[in-house]
Design a protein around this motif. Structure first.
Motif, PDB file in Angstrom:
ATOM      1  N   GLU A  88       0.825  -1.213   0.000  1.00  0.00           N
ATOM      2  CA  GLU A  88       0.000   0.000   0.000  1.00  0.00           C
ATOM      3  C   GLU A  88       0.857   1.259   0.000  1.00  0.00           C
ATOM      4  OE1 GLU A  88      -2.493  -0.660   3.379  1.00  0.00           O
ATOM      5  OE2 GLU A  88      -4.039  -1.707   2.198  1.00  0.00           O
ATOM      6  N   ARG A 125       0.912   3.684  -3.196  1.00  0.00           N
ATOM      7  CA  ARG A 125       0.357   5.005  -2.928  1.00  0.00           C
ATOM      8  C   ARG A 125       1.358   6.099  -3.315  1.00  0.00           C
ATOM      9  NH1 ARG A 125      -0.323   4.678   2.391  1.00  0.00           N
ATOM     10  NH2 ARG A 125      -2.244   3.499   2.121  1.00  0.00           N
ATOM     11  N   LYS A 154       1.045   9.086  -6.567  1.00  0.00           N
ATOM     12  CA  LYS A 154       1.123  10.525  -6.373  1.00  0.00           C
ATOM     13  C   LYS A 154       2.005  11.209  -7.422  1.00  0.00           C
ATOM     14  CE  LYS A 154       0.280  10.508  -1.379  1.00  0.00           C
ATOM     15  NZ  LYS A 154       0.865  10.785  -0.040  1.00  0.00           N
TER      16      LYS A 154
END
Length: 388
Positions: free
Chosen positions: A85, A89, A93
């Motif tokens: 994760e 993640r 971005k």
């Protein structure tokens, strides 16, 4: 290419391959440290440090991480998910995130990987390739992890046909969904939809539920003594015999066929409303071949099961309630007739007098996915059999 060029090319490959292999080995070492963690904080400090190293490494950990996620070690799996994760993640971005889409799709489509990991990756693909899920799910009717998703999609398609009054097309789609369904809720839903377009199907046959029995009881079993007490049917099943039962009354076998849609046998109806007692249910089933299957069963209060005279399951558990497929046992069925004897105990009245003293059982034979394995009742037809 000249000999000198070949040598130069090989040298260049080795120059780049060395660091890449070293990095892969380093990643693998960190994953192995996490894999060694266990209960009671075993290896947790080392796992935390290894996890942080992998998080800091970035996207290059993803291929090996996904493979490592196929683990039964829950603690390790939680660490792997945390790494996954955080790494994904951070990549999302970025202005131009770089994900190996082809590899991610392959991972989701590979049923050899654990379902929870495949679903995790599918969630990522929902952001990266929004059209993938619908294309993928539509083809997964035989995939244990995504079968229900595929069936739900089929039901939606069937509903659209039905609303357009294309009833034959709706029936074909619903039948496909019904044959694939393994979960009782979806089985009942698809059967109801088929009935609405004029097609009747048997949930009992589809699930391999046993509904036709001889029942006997109640034998007296003070307190919770019934589970350990051996009563005559456990030594010999004699359907013509009479025995001394609870309260000095003679008891004998009687035929009972449940009409419950999921095969639940209400022993309060089939035998009597009792406390601190034992009842038995006996049947014979036909198997089309020698086969190793699953026995799935449940009872209130507890039960023991013999198949062809061999005890294959017993569970001492009081006030547990009958739930579909609560217990599972591996069973071998012989080609032709097989005998099944079930012992069902009834305990004392619940401490709360407002709680009913239920007494029931449910049993079926199926494959590992919950599908029918072609068994049927081998008891003689009896039009006078009692029924719920």
């Amino acid at each position: 290419m000249t000999g000198r060029c070949v040598v130069s090319w090989i040298a260049a490959v080795l120059i780049f391959a060395g660091p890449l292999q070293a990095k892969a080995d380093e990643i693998d070492d960190h994953l192995q440290i996490i894999a060694a963690c266990g209960p009671g904080g075993q290896g947790s400090a080392a796992a935390k440090q290894a996890a942080q190293e992998l998080i800091n490494s970035g996207m290059e950990v993803l291929p090996q991480l996904l493979e490592a996620m196929d683990t039964d070690n829950i603690l390790a799996a939680n660490w792997y998910r945390t790494i996954y994760e955080q790494v994904t993640r951070r990549e999302l971005k970025k202005t131009s995130p770089q994900f190996p889409l082809h590899s991610l799709r392959d991972y989701v489509q590979d049923a050899g990987h654990q379902g929870r990991s495949r679903r995790l990756v599918l969630g990522l693909l929902d952001r990266l390739d929004p059209n993938f899920r619908d294309r993928f799910v539509a083809t997964q009717i035989a995939d244990a992890e995504f079968r229900n998703d595929a069936i739900t999609a089929l039901l939606k398609q069937g509903d659209e046909f039905q609303q357009a009054e294309k009833f034959a097309a709706a029936a074909r789609v619903y039948e496909t969904a019904f044959r694939a369904a393994r979960e009782s809720g979806l089985i009942q839903t698809t059967a109801a939809k088929l009935k609405a377009v004029g097609r009747e199907v048997s949930i009992i046959d589809h699930m391999g539920l046993v509904i036709d029995w001889h029942v006997l009881g109640p034998f007296d079993a003070p307190g919770k003594s019934g589970f350990d007490t051996v009563f005559p049917p456990e030594e010999t099943v004699d359907l013509q015999a009479t025995y001394p039962g609870q309260n000095g009354r003679d008891i004998s076998w009687k035929r009972f066929r449940t009409t419950d849609k999921l095969g639940n046998v209400n022993l309060v109806t089939a035998i009597a409303p009792v406390e601190e007692a034992v009842g038995y249910a006996y049947t014979e089933i036909f198997s089309p071949r020698d086969q190793d299957v699953q026995l799935r069963c449940g009872a209130d209060d507890n039960l023991s099961v013999w198949v062809n005279g061999k005890k294959v399951f017993a569970r001492r558990q009081w006030l547990n309630g009958t739930r579909l497929d609560r217990f599972t046992a591996a069973v071998h069925l012989e080609s032709g007739k097989n005998t099944v004897l079930v012992k069902i105990c009834q305990g004392p009245q619940h401490k709360n007098p407002a709680v009913g003293n239920n007494w029931s059982m449910q049993l079926r034979f199926c494959d590992k996915d919950g599908a029918s394995i072609g068994t049927r009742s081998a008891l003689p037809q009896d039009s006078e059999a009692n029924a719920e």
